[in-house]
Enzyme design. Structure first.
Site, short mmCIF file in Angstrom:
data_model
loop_
_atom_site.label_atom_id
_atom_site.label_comp_id
_atom_site.label_asym_id
_atom_site.label_seq_id
_atom_site.Cartn_x
_atom_site.Cartn_y
_atom_site.Cartn_z
N ARG A 1 -7.53 6.05 -1.63
CA ARG A 1 -6.71 7.00 -2.41
C ARG A 1 -7.00 6.91 -3.89
O ARG A 1 -7.41 5.86 -4.40
CB ARG A 1 -5.22 6.69 -2.18
N LYS B 1 7.58 8.63 -0.20
CA LYS B 1 8.11 9.05 1.10
C LYS B 1 9.49 8.45 1.36
O LYS B 1 10.36 9.11 1.94
CB LYS B 1 7.14 8.66 2.21
N SER C 1 0.37 14.73 6.93
CA SER C 1 -0.51 13.85 6.18
C SER C 1 -1.95 14.11 6.61
O SER C 1 -2.22 14.28 7.80
CB SER C 1 -0.16 12.39 6.49
N TYR D 1 0.80 -1.23 0.00
CA TYR D 1 0.00 0.00 0.00
C TYR D 1 0.83 1.28 0.00
O TYR D 1 1.76 1.44 0.80
CB TYR D 1 -0.93 0.04 1.22
P1 GTP Z 1 -1.85 13.34 2.48
O1 GTP Z 1 -2.07 12.99 1.05
O2 GTP Z 1 -2.16 12.24 3.43
O3 GTP Z 1 -0.48 13.90 2.74
O4 GTP Z 1 -2.97 14.45 2.88
P2 GTP Z 1 -3.06 15.95 2.37
O5 GTP Z 1 -2.21 16.82 3.24
O6 GTP Z 1 -2.85 16.04 0.92
O7 GTP Z 1 -4.58 16.31 2.75
P3 GTP Z 1 -5.86 16.41 1.80
O8 GTP Z 1 -5.83 17.65 0.97
O9 GTP Z 1 -6.07 15.13 1.11
O10 GTP Z 1 -6.98 16.58 2.91
C1 GTP Z 1 -7.12 15.63 3.95
C2 GTP Z 1 -8.44 15.80 4.63
O11 GTP Z 1 -8.56 17.12 5.14
C3 GTP Z 1 -9.63 15.59 3.70
O12 GTP Z 1 -10.61 14.90 4.40
C4 GTP Z 1 -10.08 17.00 3.39
O13 GTP Z 1 -11.45 17.05 3.10
C5 GTP Z 1 -9.74 17.75 4.67
N1 GTP Z 1 -9.43 19.18 4.41
C6 GTP Z 1 -8.59 19.68 3.47
N2 GTP Z 1 -8.59 21.03 3.48
C7 GTP Z 1 -9.45 21.40 4.46
C8 GTP Z 1 -9.89 22.65 4.97
O14 GTP Z 1 -9.48 23.73 4.52
N3 GTP Z 1 -10.78 22.63 6.00
C9 GTP Z 1 -11.24 21.46 6.53
N4 GTP Z 1 -12.11 21.52 7.53
N5 GTP Z 1 -10.87 20.24 6.07
C10 GTP Z 1 -9.98 20.21 5.05
C1 SPV Z 2 0.86 10.42 3.49
O1 SPV Z 2 0.55 9.64 4.38
O2 SPV Z 2 1.40 11.52 3.73
C2 SPV Z 2 0.56 10.10 2.08
C3 SPV Z 2 0.16 8.74 1.78
O3 SPV Z 2 0.69 10.93 1.20
S1 SPV Z 2 1.52 7.71 1.57
O4 SPV Z 2 2.01 7.86 0.22
O5 SPV Z 2 1.01 6.35 1.79
O6 SPV Z 2 2.55 8.04 2.50
MN MN Z 3 -2.23 14.52 -0.40
#
Ligand code: GTP
Ligand code: SPV
Ligand code: MN
Length: 599
Positions: A380, A221, A263, A212
Site C-alpha cells: 500500500r 474501517k 476491497s 498493518y
Molecule cells: P481497497 O483499497 O482495498 O478498498 O481497494 P480499491 O477498491 O480501492 O481498489 P483499487 O482501485 O486499489 O483496485 C484494486 C485492484 O483492481 C488493482 O489491482 C487495480 O489494478 C484493479 N482494477 C481497478 N480498476 C479496474 C478496472 O476497471 N478493470 C480491471 N480489470 N481492474 C481494475
Molecule cells: C480494505 O481492505 O478495504 C482497505 C485496506 O482499504 S484496510 O485499510 O487495511 O482495510
Molecule cells: Mn482503495
C-alpha cells in the site's frame, strides 16, 4: 500538553497504567513531530528513506510476513447482545473479550512510547465530522494517522473540555525487555493473538497484535465504518465503504457520485479516473469511505471522513492510474514494495521494467527470474489526499457534496452486466444486498469463490446486516424519490472463455459514467430488462476504442442470461437465509418480483 478534557486525561491515565509504557507522548500533529518520528524509525531500522532525488519525502516500511492485511476472522463485534451482531460479525461477549484483552494489554507497551493521537474524521468543524483518540505504541501508526486523518492540537481544540470522542486503543503486542532490540516490524507472532475488537454500544475500539492498515489505523474501517455505522443507524445517516467522485460533463454540468466496491475492486482507481472521453472531467473527493446525511433540501450530502489515501500499489501505473502515480512521487509512505538499488521503489504492474536486482518486500535479494513477487499483493501507499492531482477544490467542504448517483458492484467473472440501473430506491437496495465479489488479497484467509458482500460492507459491519439493509430502506423513505440518488450496479470484471477481462476498464470506465450521467439528465437510452434498465444498443460510447472492445463483446457483457440469473437467485435465497426474521420484507418481495420477471 495541558489536557483540558478531564475524561480524556483520565482515560489516558487508565490506559497508561494498564499498558505500562516507558513514556507518553501526545501528538501535536506538527510537521516537526512527523519528521522526528520518521528519523527515530530510520535510526532504529524500521524505515528506509528513499532517494530524495527520486522520491522526495518518501519512506519504505516492510511489515512482518504474517502481518500484511486485515484479519477478518480476528475482527470482533462485541455488542451486549449476540443477536445485534448478526450473522456477518464475529460476536464475542464484551466482558469476556475485555477480560482476555486486558491480560494481553497488561504491560504490553513496556520499552515503548505510548502515543496519544487525537484525530478528526472529516473536516474539523463539519457537522458531519466526528472525533476519535487513538492510543498506540506504534510510531508507524502515528505518521500514517497524520496522513490519513486530521490529527493533533487542532483536534483537541475542537474537542474542548467535554466533547465526545471514540476511544481507540492499539498495541502491536510486543513489549520489549530491558536491552532487547526491537524488530523492524513488531507485532504479535501468531494470527490468533491478534484482536480487532469493537464495542459498539460504548463506541470503543481495542486492537492488539497487528500493525498493518485497517487493523491498526483505527480511524479507517474500525471507526469510520464499524462504529460510525452504528452511530449512523442510531442518528439517521449513512457510513459507507464508498469512493466519492465529481464528474463534469462537456457542457460544464457537475454531478457527484459515490461508489461502493468491495476491497480491491477499484474504488481508488475510479475515484481518480482520467476519462478517455474528450470534454469529460473527473475529480476526486474520496477513495474509500463516505459519510452521508440529508441536507435541508432533502438531498444526501457526502463527506470524505479521511484526509489521505491508503491505496493498493501493485497494478498502479501511468496507464491504469496516472493521478495516483503523480500523487505518490513525493511525501508518501510505501509499505511492502520492492526497494531498488538506487533507492527507489518498484512493484509489479507499475509499467516500469523490472530492475536486474532489488530488495523485495521481505527484505531479501530479488531478481526478475526468482519466481517471487517483489511487492506483496496488498502492498500500500499512504499519501495525503491534498496532493492528489485530481483532488476537487471542494473536497473538504464541511457541508459535503450532493450525491446524484450511487454505484455498487464487485468482481464478477460472469452473470452481472457491465452496468444496470435500478428501477427505484428499494430495487437499488435489493441490488446492494445481492452484491458479491470473487476473493481478493485485501484480507488474509478467505476461501476462493464469490462471496456476497452487501454494499461492500460485509467485512465492515458493526451490527446485524439485516438491520443494516432495513436502515437503507428506511433512508429511502426520508426523502422524495426525485431527490434520492439513483443506484447503478456496475461490474468491470466480466471475463471471456480465456479468463481475460472483456471490458478494458480503468479510464474507459468513464464511458459507463457518461451513460449514467446521461440517464440522470434524461437523455441516456436504456432497455427495460427483468433485472433493471440496461444501456440500449449504441448507448455506451465506444468511440475510439473499437480496437479494444467490439460492439459484439459489449453486447455480451450487457446481456441478461436467464439461466445464470436463475442460478443466481438460488444462491441469493441461500444467502438470505442467514438473516432469518431480520431479512427486510421489502427485500424478499424484490427477490420474488425478480423471479417472476425472469420466468
Ligand atoms: P481497497 O483499497 O482495498 O478498498 O481497494 P480499491 O477498491 O480501492 O481498489 P483499487 O482501485 O486499489 O483496485 C484494486 C485492484 O483492481 C488493482 O489491482 C487495480 O489494478 C484493479 N482494477 C481497478 N480498476 C479496474 C478496472 O476497471 N478493470 C480491471 N480489470 N481492474 C481494475
Ligand atoms: C480494505 O481492505 O478495504 C482497505 C485496506 O482499504 S484496510 O485499510 O487495511 O482495510
Ligand atoms: Mn482503495
Amino acid at each position: 500538553m495541558n489536557l483540558k478534557h478531564k475524561e480524556l486525561a483520565a482515560w489516558i491515565e487508565e490506559v497508561r497504567e494498564m499498558c505500562k509504557p516507558d513514556s507518553v507522548h501526545i501528538a501535536d500533529g506538527s510537521k516537526e513531530e512527523y519528521n522526528k518520528m520518521l528519523q527515530i524509525m530510520i535510526d532504529a531500522g524500521l524505515a528506509t528513506a528513499l532517494n530524495p532525488e527520486k522520491r522526495p519525502g518518501c519512506f519504505l516500511f516492510r511489515s512482518h510476513p504474517s502481518d500484511v492485511a486485515r484479519v477478518e476472522n480476528r475482527t470482533f463485534i462485541a455488542s451486549k447482545k449476540q443477536e445485534d451482531a448478526g450473522p456477518d460479525c464475529n460476536w464475542v461477549d464484551p466482558e469476556e473479550l475485555k477480560a482476555d484483552m486486558r491480560k494481553l494489554y497488561d504491560g504490553c507497551m513496556k520499552g515503548r512510547v505510548m502515543y496519544v493521537i487525537p484525530f478528526s474524521m472529516g473536516p474539523i468543524g463539519s457537522p458531519i465530522s466526528k472525533i476519535g483518540v487513538e492510543i498506540s505504541d506504534s510510531p508507524y501508526v502515528v505518521i500514517n494517522m497524520a496522513i490519513m486523518t486530521r490529527i493533533g492540537e487542532k483536534v483537541l481544540g475542537a474537542l474542548g473540555a467535554d466533547g465526545e470522542f471514540v476511544r481507540c486503543i492499539h498495541s502491536v503486542g510486543k513489549p520489549l525487555n530491558d536491552g532487547e532490540k526491537d524488530s523492524s516490524w513488531p507485532c504479535a507472532p501468531s494470527i490468533d493473538q491478534k484482536y480487532i475488537s469493537h464495542f459498539p454500544e460504548e463506541r470503543t475500539i481495542w486492537s492488539y497484535g497487528s500493525g498493518y492498515g485497517g487493523n491498526a489505523l483505527l480511524g479507517k474501517k474500525c471507526f469510520a465504518l464499524r462504529i460510525a455505522g452504528v452511530q449512523a443507524r442510531d442518528e439517521g445517516w449513512l457510513a459507507e465503504h464508498m469512493l466519492i467522485l465529481k464528474i463534469t460533463d462537456p457542457a460544464g454540468k457537475v454531478y457527484y457520485i459515490c461508489g461502493a466496491l468491495p476491497s480491491f475492486c477499484g474504488k481508488t482507481n475510479l475515484a481518480m479516473v482520467v476519462p478517455t472521453l474528450p470534454g469529460w472531467k473527473v475529480e476526486t473527493i474520496g477513495d474509500d469511505i463516505a459519510w452521508m446525511k440529508f441536507g435541508e433540501d432533502g438531498r444526501l450530502y457526502a463527506i470524505n471522513p479521511e484526509a489521505g489515501f491508503f491505496g493498493v500499489v501493485p497494478g498502479t501505473s501511468a496507464q491504469s492510474n496516472p493521478n495516483a502515480m503523480k500523487q505518490i512521487e513525493r511525501d508518501t509512505i510505501f509499505t511492502n514494495v520492492g526497494l531498488t538499488d538506487d533507492g527507489d521503489v518498484w512493484w509489479e504492474g507499475g509499467g516500469i521494467p523490472a530492475p536486474e536486482h532489488l530488495i523485495d518486500w521481505e527484505g531479501n535479494d530479488w531478481t526478475p527470474d526468482c519466481g517471487r513477487p517483489a511487492a506483496h499483493a496488498n502492498a500500500r501507499f499512504t499519501s495525503p489526499a491534498a496532493q492528489c492531482p485530481s483532488i476537487a477544490p471542494e473536497w473538504e467542504d464541511p457541508a459535503g457534496v450532493p450525491i446524484s448517483a450511487i454505484l455498487i458492484g464487485g468482481r464478477r467473472g460472469g452473470t452481472i452486466p457491465l452496468v444496470n440501473e435500478s428501477l427505484d430506491w428499494n430495487h437499488g437496495v435489493f441490488l446492494g444486498s445481492i452484491m458479491g465479489s470473487e476473493t481478493t488479497a485485501a484480507a488474509i484467509g478467505l476461501a476462493a469463490g464469490v462471496r456476497r458482500d452487501p454494499f461492500a460492507m460485509l467485512p465492515f459491519m458493526g451490527y446485524h446486516t439485516g438491520d443494516y439493509l432495513q436502515h437503507w430502506l428506511n433512508t429511502g423513505k426520508k426523502s422524495d424519490s426525485g431527490k434520492l440518488p439513483k443506484i447503478y450496479f456496475v461490474n468491470w470484471f466480466r471475463k471471456d472463455e480465456n479468463d481475460k477481462f472483456i471490458w478494458p476498464g480503468f479510464g474507459e470506465n468513464s464511458r459507463v459514467l457518461k451513460w449514467i450521467v446521461e440517464r440522470l439528465s434524461g437523455i441516456g437510452e436504456a432497455v427495460e430488462t427483468p433485472i433493471g434498465n440496461l444501456p440500449a444498443p449504441g448507448a455506451i460510447d465506444l468511440c475510439g476504442i473499437e480496437d479494444k472492445i467490439s460492439e459484439e463483446s459489449l453486447a455480451k457483457i450487457l446481456d441478461v442470461d436467464k439461466a445464470s440469473w436463475l442460478e443466481e437467485i438460488v444462491s441469493i435465497k441461500e444467502n438470505y437465509k442467514k438473516f432469518g426474521d431480520r431479512l427486510p420484507e421489502e427485500l424478499s418481495e424484490q427477490l420474488d418480483a425478480l423471479e417472476k420477471r425472469l420466468s
